[in-house]
Motif scaffolding. Structure first.
Motif, PDB file in Angstrom:
ATOM      1  N   THR A  14       0.851  -1.185   0.000  1.00 35.25           N
ATOM      2  CA  THR A  14       0.000   0.000   0.000  1.00 35.25           C
ATOM      3  C   THR A  14       0.886   1.233   0.000  1.00 35.25           C
ATOM      4  O   THR A  14       2.091   1.136   0.289  1.00 35.25           O
ATOM      5  N   ASP A 112     -10.317  -7.869   0.111  1.00 33.04           N
ATOM      6  CA  ASP A 112      -9.562  -6.831   0.822  1.00 33.04           C
ATOM      7  C   ASP A 112      -8.508  -7.466   1.732  1.00 33.04           C
ATOM      8  O   ASP A 112      -8.808  -8.387   2.491  1.00 33.04           O
ATOM      9  N   GLY A 113      -7.281  -6.972   1.635  1.00 35.64           N
ATOM     10  CA  GLY A 113      -6.216  -7.440   2.517  1.00 35.64           C
ATOM     11  C   GLY A 113      -5.601  -8.769   2.139  1.00 35.64           C
ATOM     12  O   GLY A 113      -4.732  -9.278   2.864  1.00 35.64           O
ATOM     13  N   ASP A 133      -6.127  -5.144  -4.527  1.00 34.62           N
ATOM     14  CA  ASP A 133      -6.881  -6.121  -3.736  1.00 34.62           C
ATOM     15  C   ASP A 133      -8.169  -5.482  -3.232  1.00 34.62           C
ATOM     16  O   ASP A 133      -8.156  -4.469  -2.545  1.00 34.62           O
ATOM     17  N   ARG A 135     -11.185  -3.418  -2.369  1.00 36.85           N
ATOM     18  CA  ARG A 135     -11.278  -1.955  -2.428  1.00 36.85           C
ATOM     19  C   ARG A 135     -10.095  -1.304  -1.708  1.00 36.85           C
ATOM     20  O   ARG A 135     -10.050  -0.082  -1.577  1.00 36.85           O
ATOM     21  N   THR A 136      -9.142  -2.110  -1.253  1.00 34.74           N
ATOM     22  CA  THR A 136      -8.142  -1.620  -0.308  1.00 34.74           C
ATOM     23  C   THR A 136      -7.080  -0.734  -0.931  1.00 34.74           C
ATOM     24  O   THR A 136      -6.864   0.398  -0.492  1.00 34.74           O
ATOM     25  N   ALA A 137      -6.373  -1.249  -1.929  1.00 35.12           N
ATOM     26  CA  ALA A 137      -5.204  -0.522  -2.422  1.00 35.12           C
ATOM     27  C   ALA A 137      -4.812  -0.989  -3.813  1.00 35.12           C
ATOM     28  O   ALA A 137      -5.040  -2.141  -4.193  1.00 35.12           O
ATOM     29  N   ARG A 172     -10.172   1.063  -5.226  1.00 36.01           N
ATOM     30  CA  ARG A 172      -8.837   0.937  -4.624  1.00 36.01           C
ATOM     31  C   ARG A 172      -7.885   1.963  -5.242  1.00 36.01           C
ATOM     32  O   ARG A 172      -6.946   2.423  -4.581  1.00 36.01           O
ATOM     33  N   ARG A 175      -8.251   5.265  -3.311  1.00 39.16           N
ATOM     34  CA  ARG A 175      -7.591   5.206  -2.003  1.00 39.16           C
ATOM     35  C   ARG A 175      -6.086   5.387  -2.139  1.00 39.16           C
ATOM     36  O   ARG A 175      -5.462   6.134  -1.384  1.00 39.16           O
ATOM     37  N   THR A 203     -11.747   7.647   4.757  1.00 41.85           N
ATOM     38  CA  THR A 203     -10.948   7.740   3.534  1.00 41.85           C
ATOM     39  C   THR A 203     -10.817   9.177   3.038  1.00 41.85           C
ATOM     40  O   THR A 203      -9.780   9.565   2.498  1.00 41.85           O
TER      41      THR A 203
END
Length: 309
Positions: A14, A112-113, A133, A135-137, A172, A175, A203
């Motif tokens: 990230t 996510d993650g 991955d 909606r994370t990054a 993602r 973010r 966010t």
């Protein structure tokens, strides 16, 4: 790169928490690659696998090109034709490829993650890159977007007004862009979209939030449009595509509200006629294809930093 953050000398998971100096160092290196200055044998003898559990065009192909240009041996993994279709877990897949001598994994996953979880099981000599991955990054997209802005607007982000428009809730890319824009000290970050497509999880902290695109575009130096991610959203978040385009689609007429030398960006794939019109996507202020080109250079810089370091 600082081991106290989720960007370590071994992995890029990230951009959250990445120090400005580290981010700028990657951008400087990527610029050199974009200008053709690199060692074609830098990763000679190193095996890199693109481990994708979701479809991709730009990200996967640019990582493949990036690894090949640095001399790596590249394996492309397709989940639809692999043992995952027989029930094998992502972890077992990665461990088996590690056993074959793969040292670098470029991983895309819908959960996510998921990439951070896999990184906790990687061998000491293995490096993972998060290629998106859930909606994370999507850190390399954030980096290539910053490189594209840097080329167009210079190194001093404190002078810039940037607006991110559209489906931030499911993005993602948004973010990672927000994390990078904050790290680089961007003067004003605006976010615009329908209330149903904006997150309420922190966010948007520090951003100027608007539901009026005309107002949000006033005087901006860059408009970063987002794809309406219909495959990730619950039904009913948008009344109709026509209404979304009417309220949040970027047209040439709307773009006139931005600064005269404003640039337009989009991570792709584009829904033409929904979030952006053809005359803007293909117009003189569009940097969309430049983003694609910069993706190869940025991914070369990341792979070199992780695997050659």
């Amino acid at each position: 790169m600082n081991a106290s953050h989720t960007v370590t000398p071994r992995h890029l998971l990230t951009l959250d928490g990445m120090p400005r100096d580290a981010l700028n160092a990657l951008l400087v290196r990527a610029q050199a690659f974009a200008e053709g200055h690199y060692d074609r044998r830098a990763l000679d003898g190193i095996a890199v696998c693109t481990l994708f559990f979701e479809p991709s065009t730009r990200t996967r192909m640019s990582f493949t090109l990036a690894a090949q240009r640095l001399g790596a041996d590249v394996l492309n993994f397709d989940a639809s034709t692999s043992s995952t279709s027989k029930g094998e877990t992502a972890l077992d897949t990665m461990k088996n490829l590690e056993a074959m001598g793969v040292r670098g994994f470029v991983i895309r996953h819908k959960v996510d993650g998921a990439v951070a979880e896999l990184s906790g099981h990687a061998n000491p000599g293995t490096s993972l890159v998060n290629a998106g991955d859930g909606r994370t990054a999507h850190p390399t997209q954030g980096l290539l977007d910053m490189l594209t802005l840097r080329q167009a607007k210079g190194h001093d982000f404190s002078r810039l007004k940037v607006v991110i428009v559209g489906d931030v809730k499911h993005s993602r890319v948004a973010r990672s862009d927000l994390q990078a824009l904050r790290a680089l000290g961007t003067g004003e970050i605006r976010v615009c979209g329908p209330a149903s497509l904006l997150p309420d999880d922190g966010t948007l902290q520090g951003c100027v939030v608007s539901h009026d695109l005309d107002a949000a575009l006033e005087g901006v130096d860059a408009a970063m449009m987002l794809r309406l991610q219909r495959e990730r959203m619950e039904e009913g978040l948008v009344a109709s595509l026509d209404e979304y385009h009417r309220d949040f689609g970027l047209s040439a007429a709307r773009l006139k509200r931005a600064a005269a030398d404003a640039v337009v960006m989009h991570p792709g794939p584009m829904n033409r006629g929904v979030e952006i019109t053809d005359d803007v996507a293909d117009g003189p202020q569009s940097l969309i294809l430049t983003q694609v080109s910069n993706g190869v250079a940025v991914r070369m810089a990341v792979l070199e930093a992780l695997l050659r370091g």
